[in-house]
Enzyme design. Structure first.
Site, PDB file in Angstrom:
ATOM      1  N   GLU A 275      47.620  45.363  36.421  1.00  0.00           N
ATOM      2  CA  GLU A 275      46.271  45.093  36.030  1.00  0.00           C
ATOM      3  C   GLU A 275      45.452  45.019  37.428  1.00  0.00           C
ATOM      4  O   GLU A 275      45.441  44.083  37.957  1.00  0.00           O
ATOM      5  CB  GLU A 275      46.290  43.529  35.532  1.00  0.00           C
ATOM      6  CG  GLU A 275      47.145  43.521  34.190  1.00  0.00           C
ATOM      7  CD  GLU A 275      46.449  43.987  32.986  1.00  0.00           C
ATOM      8  OE1 GLU A 275      45.266  44.517  32.809  1.00  0.00           O
ATOM      9  OE2 GLU A 275      46.905  44.111  31.916  1.00  0.00           O
TER      10      GLU A 275
ATOM     11  N   CYS B  41      37.470  40.881  37.542  1.00  0.00           N
ATOM     12  CA  CYS B  41      38.075  42.582  37.377  1.00  0.00           C
ATOM     13  C   CYS B  41      36.773  43.189  36.588  1.00  0.00           C
ATOM     14  O   CYS B  41      36.902  44.391  36.569  1.00  0.00           O
ATOM     15  CB  CYS B  41      39.242  42.526  36.870  1.00  0.00           C
ATOM     16  SG  CYS B  41      39.634  41.475  35.697  1.00  0.00           S
TER      17      CYS B  41
END
Ligand code: NAD
Length: 508
Positions: free
Chosen positions: A264, A298
């Site tokens: 991720e 993110c």
């Protein structure tokens, strides 16, 4: 809540051990320690004793041993451990959220949101424990049955980033554990107190369930230590959340030993606003997406594509909104934006602004660091071009690059024209634009939203991104499958040995 009360409620000390085997804490007072810094002040909150190699060995051996019996516990019963933990999270939600704000620097509202996400994830995992479904298939052979089933893997190693110091662990750990695995967590060395506080809750939940060694914690800021963890073939799955350069290295190393990996990694997320968009939805979504968590998500909105007919209006509205945002101590509810994590992040911010200006970028708002204790910067709006190298990169700071377009196809192509593929959004009232954006020729991201911003995903969907974001999926939908191994079984209940594809193999 003052620091003393907070530490008391969460059972933290100014010099806390950072190593736990899931039954108890293992002090390592003679080893090095890391200081946890409050980014709002630059002052140390306390120290955490790091994990040495000897303690690491003990933890991994206990975790391996615990797995052998944990995998035999029926999944719905494994979920009872998560249920205890979710009760404790509810009970200590305010304290843990306050610690997240204090150590990471996000606003208390966002800290509360992060802990709520853990609770949501716990509820999801508890239900999922009764739904680890396998398929059954029709065999091509008579009196044969085919089925697919899922088994646990062993130890799941979780390496997490600083910006979601507790939620990312929960996405991984809760699914891993109901799937029958044990978990060893290496949190970011920038947010170790959050991890220690969560581990205290894990120990309490484990005590209540009379179970040991399911959740373990190791803390270190040494690269060699992290790399040994990544290389350890006793860990069948490493779930890594962090930057793309480190994730690339982690992915290669784990695959080199034929381990499984969930990556991720970084995003470079964009919002398209077309000429029909409802700006009452678009403006607040852009503002939250670009400066929420001080641009350290993110999924932060880093690029904005505006149709040329509404570009000026949107820019004027954004500047007006940015002027109203109060920046400062994240625990003060009037502040919507807190600090960056550390001085290095401030330096990266300043460098990115300089490079963008040198490329011809026009600053519409902000662009400077704020001179006060702590690591504060101004949220920044820059007119830019998508192809500039600096725009192609993820700078983990509240910088929004603004571009214009004529046609929707051009905007979608530009949105996709970066190496990352995490999150994308469009604001439109035109059905055809929305459908084009969501079609196979539309957004190439793992997350694609309509009339909702790029950040703030719910846990019910699978979370993750494509391209240099790493391809991993966590949290909802069928992400649980990544924490298990698939087994295809064929059972012959006839009296003959029939070969597949009708092959004859007669030797007598
Ligand atoms: P980072 O890559 O610096 O660190 C992430 C983790 O990796 C930390 O625990 C760190 O200690 C560890 N680490 C450092 N060197 C290592 C090595 N050589 N081997 C193994 N582990 C190592 O990232 P960060 O600054 O903590 O977090 C910000 C980054 O994380 C951003 O790029 C952000 O986009 C990304 N992120 C992605 C997601 C997602 O779901 N896609 C979520 C959160 C953060």
């Amino acid at each position: 809540m003052n620091l003393q009360m907070l530490f008391k409620e969460l059972q933290l000390n100014a010099d806390s051990p950072g190593s736990s085997d899931g039954a108890t804490w293992i002090p390592t007072p003679n080893n090095s320690s890391i200081s946890s810094i409050n980014p709002a002040t630059g002052q140390a909150l306390g120290k955490i004793q790091t994990t040495n190699n000897e303690t690491y060995e003990k933890i991994i051996v206990q975790s391996q041993k615990a797995f052998l019996s944990w995998r035999e516990v029926p999944a719905p019963k494994r979920a009872l451990l998560i249920r205890e933990l979710s009760e404790l999270l509810r009970q200590h939600k305010t304290a843990l959220s306050t610690l997240v704000s204090l150590e990471m620097g996000k606003s208390l509202q966002e800290g509360l949101g992060e802990v709520q996400e853990m609770i949501d994830m716990a509820d999801f995992a508890i239900g999922q424990a009764r739904m680890l479904y396998g398929l059954s298939m029709h065999s091509e052979r008579e009196r044969h049955r085919m089925l697919e089933q899922w088994h646990p893997l062993g130890i799941v190693g979780v390496i997490s980033a600083f910006n979601f110091p507790v939620a990312v662990w929960a996405w991984n750990a809760f699914l891993a554990v109901i799937c029958g695995n044990t978990v060893i967590w290496k949190p970011s060395a920038k947010t170790p107190f959050c991890a220690v506080a969560v581990q205290q809750l894990c120990l309490e939940a484990s005590r209540r369930c009379q179970i040991q060694h399911i959740f373990s914690l190791i803390v270190s800021d040494e690269i060699a230590f992290a790399e040994n963890f990544v290389d350890d073939s006793r860990i069948p799955l490493i779930s890594f959340t962090g930057s793309t350069p480190i994730g690339r290295m982690v992915g290669t190393r784990v695959q080199n030993r034929f381990g499984k990996v969930i990556l991720e990694l970084g995003g470079n997320n964009a919002i398209i606003v077309d000429e029909t968009a409802n700006l009452k939805l678009a403006i607040p979504a852009i503002v939250f997406g670009a400066m929420g968590t001080a641009g350290q998500r993110c999924t932060t909105t880093r690029r904005l594509f505006l149709h040329k007919n509404i570009a000026q209006t949107v820019c004027d509205n954004l500047i007006a909104a940015y002027q109203q945002i109060r920046i400062g101590d994240p625990l003060d509810p009037s502040h919507l934006m807190g600090p960056l994590i550390d001085q290095n992040a401030v330096d990266q911010f300043e460098q990115a602004i300089l490079i963008a200006q040198q490329a011809g970028g026009q600053i519409l708002f902000g662009g400077k660091k704020i001179t006060q204790p702590g690591f504060y910067v101004e949220p920044t709006l820059i007119r830019a071009k998508n192809e500039w190298e600096i725009v192609q990169k993820e700078t983990f700071a509240p910088i929004l690059y603004i571009m214009e377009f004529d046609h929707i196809e051009e905007a979608i192509a530009q949105q996709n024209a970066v190496p990352q593929g995490l999150s994308a959004a469009i604001f439109t009232q035109t059905l055809a634009h929305s459908e084009l954006f969501l079609s196979a020729t539309g957004s190439d991201c793992g997350i694609a939203n309509v009339n909702i911003g790029t950040s703030g995903a719910e846990i019910g969907g699978a979370f993750g991104g494509e391209k240099e974001t790493g391809g991993g999926r966590e949290a909802g939908s069928d992400a649980w499958k990544l924490y298990m191994r698939r087994q295809t079984c064929t059972i012959n209940w006839s009296n003959q040995l029939l070969l597949a594809q009708g092959i004859q193999f007669n030797y007598s």
